[in-house]
Scaffold this motif. Structure first.
Motif, PDB file in Angstrom:
ATOM      1  N   ASP A 139     -13.696  -8.706  36.503  1.00  0.00           N
ATOM      2  CA  ASP A 139     -13.119  -9.874  35.845  1.00  0.00           C
ATOM      3  C   ASP A 139     -13.067  -9.701  34.331  1.00  0.00           C
ATOM      4  O   ASP A 139     -12.115 -10.144  33.672  1.00  0.00           O
ATOM      5  N   ARG A 140     -14.079  -9.043  33.768  1.00  0.00           N
ATOM      6  CA  ARG A 140     -14.073  -8.828  32.317  1.00  0.00           C
ATOM      7  C   ARG A 140     -12.902  -7.933  31.910  1.00  0.00           C
ATOM      8  O   ARG A 140     -12.166  -8.247  30.966  1.00  0.00           O
ATOM      9  N   VAL A 141     -12.722  -6.815  32.632  1.00  0.00           N
ATOM     10  CA  VAL A 141     -11.583  -5.937  32.338  1.00  0.00           C
ATOM     11  C   VAL A 141     -10.267  -6.689  32.525  1.00  0.00           C
ATOM     12  O   VAL A 141      -9.349  -6.601  31.696  1.00  0.00           O
ATOM     13  N   GLY A 142     -10.187  -7.456  33.610  1.00  0.00           N
ATOM     14  CA  GLY A 142      -8.957  -8.179  33.890  1.00  0.00           C
ATOM     15  C   GLY A 142      -8.620  -9.208  32.822  1.00  0.00           C
ATOM     16  O   GLY A 142      -7.477  -9.288  32.357  1.00  0.00           O
ATOM     17  N   HIS A 143      -9.597  -9.999  32.413  1.00  0.00           N
ATOM     18  CA  HIS A 143      -9.351 -11.051  31.419  1.00  0.00           C
ATOM     19  C   HIS A 143      -9.061 -10.456  30.047  1.00  0.00           C
ATOM     20  O   HIS A 143      -8.154 -10.912  29.339  1.00  0.00           O
ATOM     21  N   GLU A 144      -9.848  -9.431  29.651  1.00  0.00           N
ATOM     22  CA  GLU A 144      -9.702  -8.864  28.315  1.00  0.00           C
ATOM     23  C   GLU A 144      -8.351  -8.168  28.123  1.00  0.00           C
ATOM     24  O   GLU A 144      -7.757  -8.234  27.048  1.00  0.00           O
ATOM     25  N   THR A 145      -7.877  -7.503  29.163  1.00  0.00           N
ATOM     26  CA  THR A 145      -6.718  -6.632  29.007  1.00  0.00           C
ATOM     27  C   THR A 145      -5.461  -7.158  29.674  1.00  0.00           C
ATOM     28  O   THR A 145      -4.353  -6.910  29.204  1.00  0.00           O
ATOM     29  N   PHE A 146      -5.612  -7.904  30.767  1.00  0.00           N
ATOM     30  CA  PHE A 146      -4.445  -8.302  31.552  1.00  0.00           C
ATOM     31  C   PHE A 146      -4.278  -9.803  31.703  1.00  0.00           C
ATOM     32  O   PHE A 146      -3.283 -10.277  32.251  1.00  0.00           O
ATOM     33  N   GLY A 147      -5.273 -10.582  31.252  1.00  0.00           N
ATOM     34  CA  GLY A 147      -5.165 -12.022  31.376  1.00  0.00           C
ATOM     35  C   GLY A 147      -5.245 -12.540  32.791  1.00  0.00           C
ATOM     36  O   GLY A 147      -4.711 -13.598  33.110  1.00  0.00           O
ATOM     37  N   ARG A 148      -5.929 -11.817  33.671  1.00  0.00           N
ATOM     38  CA  ARG A 148      -6.123 -12.266  35.054  1.00  0.00           C
ATOM     39  C   ARG A 148      -7.443 -11.713  35.577  1.00  0.00           C
ATOM     40  O   ARG A 148      -8.033 -10.821  34.959  1.00  0.00           O
TER      41      ARG A 148
END
Length: 321
Positions: A139-148
């Motif tokens: 979730d951290r990678v998703g939120h930081e880089t892709f907004g999901r």
């Protein structure tokens, strides 16, 4: 093939299976088998060859028992790469009534985003490399880089993915060697794999712009000071990224651009340099020095020291004293 009791490093395979019942519309009623690479327990369902966990990344290699019926899933993002001769498999993806089948070849990839078991069946004992990523990391990678977040990731069976297949080969080698720096190497690869998953297996995935430029003098100083103060501890790339106030995806590349070395390699170099100082300025036993600079054992320390200097720690100490 017989499955005996395995050692304490085995991942957990909680067995709650009943005989499978398939409704006319293709829905499965049986309780699922849950596979969790992060929590080792004793089980007869999997023969474990090697396991490594760090920073929310969990790697295993071993052989699965046959799974002749029922639902199977995982509580976290799990990627399994087939590491054996071909075999036949059947499955039904979540939300689908269609039973699919395929010949599973060497290097085929299976993706389970987690918390959504689905029907799978095979009757052989396949050898696999398994990669599991904690939801917090994904979730951290998703939120930081892709907004999901990880809920946008799609499952897949018998997928052809050269990046994941090649990653499994490198991680398999790391699992066999259990070399110094392996934990940080695994965490680094886990972050890259999470980015790859959002790029290629997320609903509405998009490709972010590549990271450009280094960390900058102040941020780099903060990160290096933290590394120097904590060389003997279990350092984490995720923690270093927080200190630098950079995303997990951008941090490693920015650090490499600033120093010329990836963070996991930089930490190993600094640990060896600190060990040299201790070898020459103290009379501490070599085993104690190994632990003081963050190595899990004297044997790992000795092998890494010799690979980087050409001599053993004892020879280094004696020659210079």
């Amino acid at each position: 093939m017989e499955f005996g009791v395995v050692d304490r490093f085995q991942f957990s395979l909680f067995q709650h299976m009943a005989s499978v019942n398939v409704l006319p519309e293709g829905k499965d009623k049986s309780p699922p088998t849950l596979i969790d690479f992060a929590h080792p327990v004793h089980t007869n369902e999997f023969r474990l060859d090697a396991r490594l966990s760090h920073g929310g990344v969990h790697l295993v290699q071993g052989t699965l028992a046959p799974h002749e019926s029922g639902l199977i899933g995982s509580p976290r993002l799990t990627i399994v790469v087939h590491n054996d001769k071909p075999f036949d498999m059947e499955w039904r993806l979540p939300g689908s009534d269609r039973l699919q089948s395929a010949r599973i070849e060497y290097g085929a990839v299976h993706i389970d985003p987690g918390d959504n078991p689905f029907f799978q069946r095979w009757i052989v004992c396949p050898n696999i490399v398994g990669i599991a990523l904690d939801r917090k990391l994904v979730d951290r990678v998703g939120h930081e880089t892709f907004g999901r977040d990880g809920a946008s990731l799609r499952p897949g069976v018998a997928v052809t993915d050269n990046f994941l297949a090649d990653a499994a080969k490198m991680l398999s080698l790391e699992l066999r060697e259990q070399s110094a720096g392996g934990k940080l190497f695994a965490e680094h690869f886990g972050i890259l794999i999470a980015v790859h998953m959002f790029r290629h297996y997320s609903d509405g995935a998009w490709h972010p712009a590549p990271a450009r430029g280094g960390l900058g003098t102040q941020r780099l100083r903060l990160v290096i000071d933290y590394i120097e103060a904590n060389l003997g501890d279990d350092l984490s790339i995720a923690m270093l990224a927080r200190i630098a106030d950079r995303s997990l995806h951008h941090f490693s590349e920015a650090f490499r651009q600033s120093t010329g070395t990836p963070p996991h390699r930089y930490i190993i170099i600094r640990r060896i340099e600190r060990a040299k100082i201790l070898l020459l300025s103290t009379d501490l036993p070599i085993a104690q020095i190994a632990l003081a600079v963050g190595f899990a054992s004297q044997s790992h320390f000795g092998a890494t020291f010799r690979a980087m200097t050409g001599v053993t720690p004892l020879r280094f100490r004696l020659d210079r004293l």
